[in-house]
Enzyme design. Structure first.
Site, short mmCIF file in Angstrom:
data_model
loop_
_atom_site.label_atom_id
_atom_site.label_comp_id
_atom_site.label_asym_id
_atom_site.label_seq_id
_atom_site.Cartn_x
_atom_site.Cartn_y
_atom_site.Cartn_z
N SER A 235 -11.80 0.43 -7.15
CA SER A 235 -10.79 -0.49 -6.32
C SER A 235 -11.61 -1.80 -6.19
CB SER A 235 -10.53 0.04 -4.88
OG SER A 235 -9.99 -0.87 -4.18
N ARG B 113 -0.33 -2.37 -0.45
CA ARG B 113 0.73 -3.30 0.05
C ARG B 113 2.19 -2.71 0.12
NH1 ARG B 113 -3.05 -6.34 -2.39
NH2 ARG B 113 -4.10 -8.19 -1.33
N ARG C 291 -10.56 -15.38 3.14
CA ARG C 291 -8.93 -15.13 2.84
C ARG C 291 -8.41 -16.72 3.59
NH1 ARG C 291 -8.76 -9.63 4.32
NH2 ARG C 291 -10.39 -8.74 3.19
N PRO D 166 -5.93 3.13 2.64
CA PRO D 166 -6.17 2.73 4.16
C PRO D 166 -5.91 1.15 4.26
CG PRO D 166 -8.27 2.86 2.73
CD PRO D 166 -7.15 3.15 2.02
N MET D 167 -4.95 0.75 5.15
CA MET D 167 -4.83 -0.53 5.57
C MET D 167 -4.58 -0.75 6.98
SD MET D 167 -1.89 -1.22 2.62
CE MET D 167 -1.20 0.06 2.96
N LYS E 283 -15.27 4.29 -1.94
CA LYS E 283 -14.23 3.54 -2.48
C LYS E 283 -14.60 1.98 -2.70
CE LYS E 283 -9.78 1.50 -0.72
NZ LYS E 283 -10.02 0.20 0.06
N TYR F 208 -1.43 -12.32 6.09
CA TYR F 208 -2.61 -11.56 6.23
C TYR F 208 -2.41 -10.32 5.03
CZ TYR F 208 -5.15 -7.59 7.53
OH TYR F 208 -6.13 -6.34 7.57
N ILE G 217 -0.38 -1.30 -8.18
CA ILE G 217 0.45 -0.17 -8.82
C ILE G 217 1.73 -0.46 -8.27
CG2 ILE G 217 0.71 2.30 -8.74
CD1 ILE G 217 -1.79 1.84 -9.92
N SER H 227 -6.97 3.87 8.18
CA SER H 227 -8.18 2.80 8.46
C SER H 227 -8.81 2.98 9.71
CB SER H 227 -7.46 1.40 8.10
OG SER H 227 -8.45 0.44 8.43
N ASP I 168 -6.80 2.11 -7.52
CA ASP I 168 -5.86 1.29 -6.99
C ASP I 168 -5.60 -0.03 -7.21
OD1 ASP I 168 -7.80 -0.20 -5.30
OD2 ASP I 168 -7.32 1.03 -3.39
N THR J 298 -15.87 2.96 2.57
CA THR J 298 -15.61 1.53 1.93
C THR J 298 -16.76 0.82 1.57
OG1 THR J 298 -13.53 1.35 2.88
CG2 THR J 298 -14.32 -0.63 2.12
N HIS K 268 -10.34 -3.68 -3.64
CA HIS K 268 -9.71 -3.92 -2.31
C HIS K 268 -8.31 -4.90 -2.51
CE1 HIS K 268 -11.69 -3.39 2.02
NE2 HIS K 268 -10.28 -4.11 1.98
N TYR L 54 -15.40 2.16 7.79
CA TYR L 54 -16.21 1.04 8.02
C TYR L 54 -17.55 1.34 8.64
CZ TYR L 54 -12.90 -2.16 5.67
OH TYR L 54 -12.00 -2.81 4.98
C1 LIG Z 1 -3.47 -5.71 4.44
C2 LIG Z 1 -4.39 -4.87 3.86
C3 LIG Z 1 -5.56 -4.26 4.89
C4 LIG Z 1 -6.25 -3.36 4.19
N1 LIG Z 1 -7.32 -2.71 4.91
C5 LIG Z 1 -8.09 -1.78 4.34
C6 LIG Z 1 -9.09 -1.34 5.33
O1 LIG Z 1 -8.96 -1.30 6.43
N2 LIG Z 1 -10.05 -0.41 4.61
C7 LIG Z 1 -10.00 -0.61 3.40
O2 LIG Z 1 -10.98 0.32 2.80
N3 LIG Z 1 -9.24 -1.10 2.54
C8 LIG Z 1 -8.29 -1.91 3.12
N4 LIG Z 1 -7.40 -2.52 2.16
C9 LIG Z 1 -7.40 -2.38 0.78
C10 LIG Z 1 -6.33 -1.04 0.36
O3 LIG Z 1 -6.97 0.18 0.88
C11 LIG Z 1 -6.27 -1.07 -1.26
O4 LIG Z 1 -7.73 -0.94 -1.84
C12 LIG Z 1 -5.63 -2.05 -1.71
O5 LIG Z 1 -4.74 -2.79 -0.84
C13 LIG Z 1 -4.81 -1.64 -3.11
O6 LIG Z 1 -4.10 -2.67 -3.59
P1 LIG Z 1 -2.67 -3.03 -3.53
O7 LIG Z 1 -2.35 -3.49 -2.06
O8 LIG Z 1 -2.25 -3.89 -4.51
O9 LIG Z 1 -1.86 -1.78 -3.76
C14 LIG Z 1 -6.52 -3.20 2.59
C15 LIG Z 1 -5.63 -4.16 1.90
C16 LIG Z 1 -4.27 -4.78 2.67
C17 LIG Z 1 -3.23 -5.34 1.69
#
Ligand SMILES: Cc1cc2nc3c(=O)[nH]c(=O)nc-3n(C[C@H](O)[C@H](O)[C@H](O)COP(=O)(O)O)c2cc1C
Length: 354
Positions: A253, A310, A165, A79-80, A231, A26, A289, A108, A286, A156, A255, A130
């Site tokens: 971004s 990540r 995925r 945000p994750m 975003k 995930y 990086i 998030s 992003d 977002t 994502h 969201y």
């Molecule tokens: C596990 C995971 C969950 C994520 N959840 C969200 C989220 O809830 N909302 C959102 O806008 N972006 C989400 N993202 C995207 C991140 O905010 C970000 O844009 C992206 O992870 C940046 O890339 P990187 O992981 O290579 O640094 C998520 C990314 C990951 C890897």
């Protein structure tokens, strides 16, 4: 932290050994054929800087200010969702490590800890929104974030539907028993649907608003005094509209390669967006990086700061709060060295390097 953890790749490998398969897949996965994961990374590697020599870099200042927020170095935590999948302390461990380092985090909508509980941890925080089909939920989330003390709203825009995925589908990805989307729990009704595949794609299909458009941004603005960042912007014309719509910033971004796998790499989209915005609003970026050099590259291409995704989860998986702090310290030290090697005494000096 063990001596062997010297790079972000080291943390990733260590996290992979620790995380259950479903959580690793995930966190790590991109969408479809996952080409963008590698293209995001390769695009940063392809940016060559022109270091300045014979500059006194015996002391350099890696700090900067974005939207009135003082940053110890030009980075925030992206945000994750679902951070308790990485470590039992989840979002609270991330927020505490961020506070210890002075790094703001973006929380998030899909957190596994409530936005109110995360807000109890000191330190600046933005809330990622969201937009739900049920507008009353969206409105309530905005009011809750404002009341809890979040200082900006990150809307977002690149997830009208969820990117596919494949690993999550194969794994039948879902949250383990006892873990919930704490921000949404109070609104949730039992989910219908097929009961097969990834629960996240079902959730998006039934709850998120695929109709989200520029008019809705006016509506969101009418509900809050918080500055809004959009975003997922990858095109100059969208960046122009964001400026016109009164946004305080855009986040370049894709994502982390989890939505449109054919999308442009962020390092390639960034210069066009930054040129269009022309300093009128903040520009963040992003995606992959991993080095101090990448932060410097992003600044050289016109960003004010970056978001780290990540790698924070890898630190979290490895050692909870201490692991996240170690990852943030690694970025700050690496960025400071990158500044010195490129003859930048201040963050503003990075603009001339590309
Ligand atoms: C596990 C995971 C969950 C994520 N959840 C969200 C989220 O809830 N909302 C959102 O806008 N972006 C989400 N993202 C995207 C991140 O905010 C970000 O844009 C992206 O992870 C940046 O890339 P990187 O992981 O290579 O640094 C998520 C990314 C990951 C890897």
């Amino acid at each position: 932290m063990p001596k062997a953890l010297l790079t972000i790749a080291d943390y990733r490998k260590a996290a992979r050994k620790i995380l259950p398969r479903m959580a690793w897949d995930y966190f790590r996965s991109g969408s479809d054929g996952q080409t963008l994961l590698a293209r995001n990374r390769a695009a940063w590697d392809a940016i060559e800087l022109r270091p300045c020599v014979m500059v006194d870099v015996s002391t350099v200042d890696p700090s900067t200010t974005v939207l009135g927020l003082k940053l110890p170095f030009p980075a925030l935590i992206a945000p994750m969702a679902y951070q308790k999948l990485a470590h039992k302390d989840g979002e609270l461990a991330v927020a505490r490590a961020a506070a210890a380092c002075g790094v703001p985090c973006v929380v998030s909508t899909m957190a596994t800890t409530s936005l109110e509980d995360i807000a109890q941890v000191p330190g600046p925080k933005w809330f990622q929104l969201y937009c739900h089909k049920d507008r009353a939920i969206t409105e309530d989330l905005i009011h809750r974030a404002e009341a809890a003390g979040y200082t900006a709203l990150v809307v977002t825009a690149d997830a009208p539907v969820l990117g596919r995925r494949i690993a999550d589908e194969r794994n039948g990805f879902e949250l383990p028993k006892g873990m919930t989307r704490e921000n949404l729990a109070r609104y949730e009704r039992p989910m219908g649907g097929s009961g097969s595949g990834s629960h996240l794609s079902e959730l998006f299909r039934t709850r998120q608003d695929a109709a989200l458009n520029w008019r809705d941004l006016d509506w969101i603005r009418s509900l809050t005094r918080l500055p809004i960042l959009l975003k997922g912007v990858l095109r100059p014309d969208d960046a122009r509209r964001a400026v016109e719509a009164g946004c305080a910033g855009v986040i370049v971004s894709n994502h982390g390669g989890r939505q449109c796998d054919a999308a442009i790499a962020t390092a390639r989209a960034l210069p066009e967006v930054a040129a269009e915005v022309g300093g009128k609003i903040a520009v963040l970026a992003d995606g992959a990086i991993e080095w101090g050099n990448d932060i410097l590259r992003a600044l050289a291409l016109g960003a004010d700061a970056v978001l780290i995704g990540r790698p924070v989860l890898w630190g979290l998986a490895v050692a909870g709060r201490a692991g996240v702090k170690a990852v943030l310290d690694l970025y700050r030290e690496d960025f400071t060295r990158a500044m010195q090697l490129c003859g930048c005494a201040r963050v503003a000096d990075a603009r001339g390097l590309a």
